[in-house]
Design a protein around this motif. Structure first.
Motif, PDB file in Angstrom:
ATOM      1  N   ASP A 305      19.887 -78.020 -12.212  1.00 27.31           N
ATOM      2  CA  ASP A 305      20.406 -78.906 -11.174  1.00 27.31           C
ATOM      3  C   ASP A 305      20.052 -80.365 -11.428  1.00 27.31           C
ATOM      4  O   ASP A 305      20.635 -81.264 -10.814  1.00 27.31           O
ATOM      5  CB  ASP A 305      19.871 -78.486  -9.803  1.00 27.31           C
ATOM      6  CG  ASP A 305      20.586 -77.250  -9.274  1.00 27.31           C
ATOM      7  OD1 ASP A 305      21.607 -76.873  -9.870  1.00 27.31           O
ATOM      8  OD2 ASP A 305      20.121 -76.666  -8.276  1.00 27.31           O
ATOM      9  N   ASP A 306      19.077 -80.630 -12.326  1.00 27.00           N
ATOM     10  CA  ASP A 306      18.682 -82.004 -12.623  1.00 27.00           C
ATOM     11  C   ASP A 306      19.479 -82.601 -13.777  1.00 27.00           C
ATOM     12  O   ASP A 306      19.337 -83.777 -14.088  1.00 27.00           O
ATOM     13  CB  ASP A 306      17.183 -82.069 -12.964  1.00 27.00           C
ATOM     14  CG  ASP A 306      16.307 -81.769 -11.754  1.00 27.00           C
ATOM     15  OD1 ASP A 306      16.845 -81.808 -10.629  1.00 27.00           O
ATOM     16  OD2 ASP A 306      15.109 -81.475 -11.937  1.00 27.00           O
ATOM     17  N   VAL A 307      20.297 -81.794 -14.432  1.00 23.47           N
ATOM     18  CA  VAL A 307      21.148 -82.302 -15.514  1.00 23.47           C
ATOM     19  C   VAL A 307      22.292 -83.106 -14.908  1.00 23.47           C
ATOM     20  O   VAL A 307      22.867 -82.726 -13.885  1.00 23.47           O
ATOM     21  CB  VAL A 307      21.702 -81.136 -16.360  1.00 23.47           C
ATOM     22  CG1 VAL A 307      22.673 -81.639 -17.419  1.00 23.47           C
ATOM     23  CG2 VAL A 307      20.555 -80.382 -17.022  1.00 23.47           C
ATOM     24  N   VAL A 308      22.620 -84.245 -15.527  1.00 27.28           N
ATOM     25  CA  VAL A 308      23.699 -85.092 -15.030  1.00 27.28           C
ATOM     26  C   VAL A 308      24.757 -85.226 -16.119  1.00 27.28           C
ATOM     27  O   VAL A 308      24.499 -84.996 -17.308  1.00 27.28           O
ATOM     28  CB  VAL A 308      23.188 -86.489 -14.620  1.00 27.28           C
ATOM     29  CG1 VAL A 308      22.194 -86.373 -13.490  1.00 27.28           C
ATOM     30  CG2 VAL A 308      22.565 -87.206 -15.807  1.00 27.28           C
ATOM     31  N   VAL A 309      25.965 -85.580 -15.688  1.00 21.12           N
ATOM     32  CA  VAL A 309      27.055 -85.792 -16.648  1.00 21.12           C
ATOM     33  C   VAL A 309      26.657 -86.905 -17.621  1.00 21.12           C
ATOM     34  O   VAL A 309      26.174 -87.958 -17.214  1.00 21.12           O
ATOM     35  CB  VAL A 309      28.358 -86.155 -15.907  1.00 21.12           C
ATOM     36  CG1 VAL A 309      29.441 -86.547 -16.898  1.00 21.12           C
ATOM     37  CG2 VAL A 309      28.824 -84.973 -15.058  1.00 21.12           C
ATOM     38  N   GLY A 310      26.860 -86.646 -18.901  1.00 24.70           N
ATOM     39  CA  GLY A 310      26.504 -87.610 -19.925  1.00 24.70           C
ATOM     40  C   GLY A 310      25.196 -87.304 -20.629  1.00 24.70           C
ATOM     41  O   GLY A 310      24.901 -87.895 -21.680  1.00 24.70           O
ATOM     42  N   ASP A 311      24.396 -86.372 -20.082  1.00 22.08           N
ATOM     43  CA  ASP A 311      23.148 -85.984 -20.741  1.00 22.08           C
ATOM     44  C   ASP A 311      23.437 -85.331 -22.087  1.00 22.08           C
ATOM     45  O   ASP A 311      24.433 -84.616 -22.253  1.00 22.08           O
ATOM     46  CB  ASP A 311      22.364 -85.010 -19.862  1.00 22.08           C
ATOM     47  CG  ASP A 311      21.427 -85.722 -18.902  1.00 22.08           C
ATOM     48  OD1 ASP A 311      21.225 -86.937 -19.077  1.00 22.08           O
ATOM     49  OD2 ASP A 311      20.904 -85.077 -17.975  1.00 22.08           O
ATOM     50  N   LEU A 312      22.545 -85.565 -23.041  1.00 25.80           N
ATOM     51  CA  LEU A 312      22.628 -84.947 -24.364  1.00 25.80           C
ATOM     52  C   LEU A 312      21.777 -83.673 -24.339  1.00 25.80           C
ATOM     53  O   LEU A 312      20.570 -83.727 -24.084  1.00 25.80           O
ATOM     54  CB  LEU A 312      22.132 -85.911 -25.440  1.00 25.80           C
ATOM     55  CG  LEU A 312      22.320 -85.469 -26.896  1.00 25.80           C
ATOM     56  CD1 LEU A 312      23.810 -85.307 -27.217  1.00 25.80           C
ATOM     57  CD2 LEU A 312      21.682 -86.488 -27.841  1.00 25.80           C
ATOM     58  N   LEU A 313      22.394 -82.536 -24.593  1.00 24.87           N
ATOM     59  CA  LEU A 313      21.712 -81.245 -24.479  1.00 24.87           C
ATOM     60  C   LEU A 313      21.560 -80.604 -25.858  1.00 24.87           C
ATOM     61  O   LEU A 313      22.448 -80.718 -26.711  1.00 24.87           O
ATOM     62  CB  LEU A 313      22.498 -80.302 -23.568  1.00 24.87           C
ATOM     63  CG  LEU A 313      22.902 -80.840 -22.186  1.00 24.87           C
ATOM     64  CD1 LEU A 313      23.688 -79.799 -21.420  1.00 24.87           C
ATOM     65  CD2 LEU A 313      21.669 -81.265 -21.396  1.00 24.87           C
ATOM     66  N   LEU A 314      20.461 -79.910 -26.052  1.00 24.52           N
ATOM     67  CA  LEU A 314      20.203 -79.177 -27.281  1.00 24.52           C
ATOM     68  C   LEU A 314      20.300 -77.682 -26.993  1.00 24.52           C
ATOM     69  O   LEU A 314      19.660 -77.169 -26.076  1.00 24.52           O
ATOM     70  CB  LEU A 314      18.801 -79.507 -27.822  1.00 24.52           C
ATOM     71  CG  LEU A 314      18.329 -78.688 -29.029  1.00 24.52           C
ATOM     72  CD1 LEU A 314      19.220 -78.960 -30.243  1.00 24.52           C
ATOM     73  CD2 LEU A 314      16.869 -79.002 -29.350  1.00 24.52           C
ATOM     74  N   VAL A 315      21.123 -76.994 -27.791  1.00 19.30           N
ATOM     75  CA  VAL A 315      21.295 -75.547 -27.636  1.00 19.30           C
ATOM     76  C   VAL A 315      20.925 -74.884 -28.951  1.00 19.30           C
ATOM     77  O   VAL A 315      21.577 -75.111 -29.981  1.00 19.30           O
ATOM     78  CB  VAL A 315      22.746 -75.183 -27.248  1.00 19.30           C
ATOM     79  CG1 VAL A 315      22.852 -73.684 -26.979  1.00 19.30           C
ATOM     80  CG2 VAL A 315      23.192 -75.970 -26.032  1.00 19.30           C
ATOM     81  N   ARG A 316      19.892 -74.069 -28.916  1.00 18.20           N
ATOM     82  CA  ARG A 316      19.420 -73.399 -30.120  1.00 18.20           C
ATOM     83  C   ARG A 316      20.193 -72.092 -30.348  1.00 18.20           C
ATOM     84  O   ARG A 316      20.854 -71.583 -29.436  1.00 18.20           O
ATOM     85  CB  ARG A 316      17.917 -73.122 -30.011  1.00 18.20           C
ATOM     86  CG  ARG A 316      17.069 -74.385 -29.990  1.00 18.20           C
ATOM     87  CD  ARG A 316      15.582 -74.046 -30.030  1.00 18.20           C
ATOM     88  NE  ARG A 316      14.770 -75.259 -30.189  1.00 18.20           N
ATOM     89  CZ  ARG A 316      14.341 -76.004 -29.189  1.00 18.20           C
ATOM     90  NH1 ARG A 316      14.661 -75.656 -27.942  1.00 18.20           N
ATOM     91  NH2 ARG A 316      13.620 -77.075 -29.413  1.00 18.20           N
ATOM     92  N   PRO A 317      20.070 -71.518 -31.563  1.00 19.25           N
ATOM     93  CA  PRO A 317      20.775 -70.256 -31.849  1.00 19.25           C
ATOM     94  C   PRO A 317      20.390 -69.150 -30.862  1.00 19.25           C
ATOM     95  O   PRO A 317      19.214 -68.969 -30.534  1.00 19.25           O
ATOM     96  CB  PRO A 317      20.301 -69.908 -33.267  1.00 19.25           C
ATOM     97  CG  PRO A 317      19.949 -71.227 -33.878  1.00 19.25           C
ATOM     98  CD  PRO A 317      19.396 -72.052 -32.760  1.00 19.25           C
ATOM     99  N   GLY A 318      21.404 -68.448 -30.376  1.00 18.80           N
ATOM    100  CA  GLY A 318      21.187 -67.325 -29.475  1.00 18.80           C
ATOM    101  C   GLY A 318      21.017 -67.689 -28.018  1.00 18.80           C
ATOM    102  O   GLY A 318      20.948 -66.800 -27.170  1.00 18.80           O
TER     103      GLY A 318
END
Length: 715
Positions: A305-318
């Motif tokens: 809920d604290d993520v805002v539009v424009g944030d850069l997110l890291l998604v790891r494998p799996g």
């Protein structure tokens, strides 16, 4: 009646209850009413007498106190998606709707008991809305984000536990009281024991009934809880007085038994609603509760809920993708079966969109968040399920009308029972016992629960199987369909066409020709175009981004690749561009006879190639068509494909009527023609070219992996 909204509303309800009156339209602002009626059952003189009598019986009620409307700049119009706590039957939902709609600041209000949700559009803040409902015994919680919906489901589990606890204690004390009342003589000692056993049942397990009834009484309203409280309270109070006066007419065990039975019904209702919400629960669980956010080069783990539009997110494998976004760095495959239904992972590279809730493959991705909270695709799917479960069928609207008058009618019958027995010479205790019996046997809420529960469970089970139903009305209409029109590619067939043939009709090398064809289909949403694009990528060809692109639904595409103008599509598309296809006639006919779809390609005004594309029929298509025929439903295929290819697939699955080379307007005309003949028509499609027909059909169904326009148009 003029400008008296409350009296006008009641006047219309009472008139509609007469069996000879078909429809009533009342305009309070003008003080006018229009009535459609059966003159054979209700002659005009009797109708006028009825209108006068009903209007006279309404009396001059004190008008409802209006709330001063605040300046819209202070509280602009807002939409609220809410969870409502405290509803115990369908009349609760009707009561909340009525109270809200009385407030001039409320533009619209829809409350559904089965899903325990409300959708309100109003010019007020959430605290004001909450206070308004708290005054009549209900609490609300926001449902704007998936996290808030998750909290609602947790509160639901607590309510189920509370209902189980109250039922357990009520059963523990009421069963011996009932056995004692049936087997033992009615002595003073037995009465005291019954009082000791039933007091906890009535005063603790049954306390919520009395609490709600008092709050409703303060608002001069009543619901099913009022019936339970009145019946149980009367039986327990009368028995207590009788015990103190030494009489034997005791109803302690009856009061406890009613509390226990109603609590059993409430517990089963809560469990049924919880099971029906399982589909939504599983969808919500697809979204992770935290996200890895990159800020100033540092990785920070934040609640979703604290993520805002424009944030850069890291998604790891799996990992699960936390929210919708665009890939800005990395290369990976993503399992999008949640959205598309396709089991094969999709390659995601820089510039491609990803959907929250999908599973990342073996690569790491960095993505820019483009939507959060209620704006994500996953939230949209949850809302679609909610809307479908909250939709009221035509039959349910009739049930709501009955439920609205059920409680006061039962109270009236109970009072008449008491007076009638007294008039017949019965004792006051006997007459009172008979009137209590009327109240108690009317307590169950099956009348208001059955239809919404059926919608809720049906749509919930459908959602588990990947079928999302937008509105409840389509469920009822679907049972009345007499004809279904199918698209071919991606609907009857698997939607995984493959290029099987290439007839090169020019001097260009095959690879160069394929590279131009693939580039022209880069932005196509049609399955045949995707097949050509997939074929070129499998061959490892480099594709140039087109500088201009035009998609003509049901025809083909036009693209400008470098200095070359390309037309790729069916025969009509090329003929409209004045491109001769004579040399390819025999090739196209041969491909079509084999069940393959010929796709023509022209470069700079010259016919250059013919592709043969084949798509297998779905494994269960023939069985499904046979079941429809057994039910007496007519089937028809309308496709933009050539006649020979369409006939080949239709023969495989058992469809008798085929309309080939149909454009979007042709499919729309087919729907209208069938409807003009009195058919109830369903349409199943997947592409942009199916959208007009989908919108016109009585019930429309779209394949999950199809174009967004088709998905948004379907029911």
């Amino acid at each position: 009646m003029r400008k008296a909204d409350e009296r006008a509303y009641l006047y219309e309800i009472l008139l509609r209850k007469h069996p000879a009156i078909r429809h009533v339209k009342l305009t309070a602002e003008l003080g006018s009413v229009a009535v459609w009626f059966d003159p054979r059952s209700l002659p005009k003189p009797k109708l006028f007498a009825l209108l006068d009598a009903v209007l006279g019986n309404l009396g001059d009620a004190t008008p409802f106190q209006k709330v001063a409307v605040e300046d819209e700049s202070v509280h602009p119009e807002r939409d609220f998606n809410l969870a409502v706590e405290g509803m115990t039957c369908a009349s609760c939902a009707l009561l909340i709707e009525m109270v809200l709609r009385r407030d001039p600041r409320v533009v619209d209000a829809k409350v559904n008991f089965a899903t325990e949700t409300a959708t309100v559009r109003a010019r007020m803040d959430r605290d004001t809305l909450n206070g308004k409902l708290a005054g009549i015994g209900y609490r609300i919680h926001s449902l704007d984000s998936l996290a808030q919906r998750r909290m609602q489901l947790e509160r639901e589990n607590l309510r189920i536990d509370e209902a189980r606890k109250r039922l357990l204690w009520a059963s523990l004390f009421s069963v011996p009281a009932i056995l004692l009342g049936m087997a033992a003589p009615h002595t003073r000692i037995v009465g005291i024991v019954e009082l000791i056993l039933t007091a906890p049942v009535v005063l603790w397990s049954g306390w919520p009934f009395f609490d709600k009834a008092v709050k409703l009484a303060k608002q001069r309203t009543a619901n099913m809880d009022s019936l339970v409280a009145l019946g149980v309270g009367s039986a327990f109070g009368y028995s207590l007085v009788s015990l103190l006066r030494g009489k034997r007419d005791l109803y302690f065990e009856a009061a406890a038994a009613i509390v226990a039975f109603v609590l059993l019904g409430r517990y089963l209702d809560e469990r049924a609603k919880g099971q029906a919400h399982e589909a939504i629960r599983r969808l919500i669980d697809l979204q992770p509760q935290t996200a890895n956010v990159l800020r100033n080069g540092m990785e920070v783990t934040l609640p979703i809920d604290d993520v805002v539009v424009g944030d850069l997110l890291l998604v790891r494998p799996g990992e699960l993708i936390p929210t919708d976004g665009i890939v800005v760095y990395g290369l990976s495959t993503v399992d999008e079966s949640m959205i598309t239904g396709e089991s094969m992972p999709v390659v995601k590279e820089i510039g491609l969109p990803v959907t929250g809730g999908c599973i990342n493959g073996n690569g790491s991705l960095q993505l820019r968040a483009t939507a959060i909270g209620a704006d994500t695709v996953l939230s949209g799917i949850v809302r679609m399920v909610d809307q479908a479960q909250a939709g009221k069928l035509p039959i349910q609207k009739m049930v709501d009308q009955v439920s609205a008058v059920f409680v006061p009618a039962v109270m009236g019958i109970s009072a008449l029972t008491f007076v009638g027995w007294l008039a017949a010479g019965a004792s006051a205790s006997f007459a009172f016992g008979a009137s209590i019996t009327v109240l108690l046997i009317a307590c169950p809420c099956a009348l208001g629960l059955a239809t919404p529960a059926a919608i809720m469970v049906g749509t919930g089970q459908a959602a588990k199987r990947g079928i999302f139903i937008r509105n409840g009305e389509s469920l009822e209409m679907a049972s009345k369909l007499t004809a279904i029109v199918f698209d071919k590619t991606g609907t009857i067939t698997e939607g995984k066409p493959q290029v099987t043939d290439l007839a090169n009709l020019c001097d260009w090398p095959d690879d160069q020709l394929l590279a131009l064809a693939g580039a022209s289909e880069l932005h196509s949403e049609h399955f045949l175009g995707k097949a050509i694009l997939a074929h070129t990528r499998e061959m490892g060809l480099s594709l140039e981004e087109p500088s201009a692109f035009q998609n003509e639904p049901g025809r083909g595409v036009r693209a400008l690749i470098g200095e070359h103008t390309l037309f790729v599509g069916n025969r009509q598309w090329l003929e409209e561009q004045a491109i001769a296809i004579g040399p390819a006639e025999k090739i196209a006919s041969k491909l079509a006879a084999q069940g393959k779809t010929p796709v023509f390609m022209a470069v700079d005004g010259q016919l250059s190639a013919v592709f043969g594309i084949a798509d297998k029929a779905r494994g269960n298509a023939r069985e499904a068509i046979a079941q429809l025929h057994a039910m007496g439903v007519k089937t028809l295929m309308a496709t933009g494909d050539v006649q020979a290819a369409a006939d080949h697939i239709a023969a495989l699955v058992g469809i008798d009527h085929v309309i080939a080379q149909a454009r979007p307007e042709d499919k729309l005309a087919i729907i209208h023609d069938l409807q003009a003949k009195g058919e109830k028509v369903g349409m199943i499609g997947d592409g942009i070219n199916d959208a007009p027909a989908l919108a016109a059909a009585d019930v429309s169904l779209a394949i999950g992996g199809g174009a967004d326009v088709a998905l948004q148009t379907a029911d």
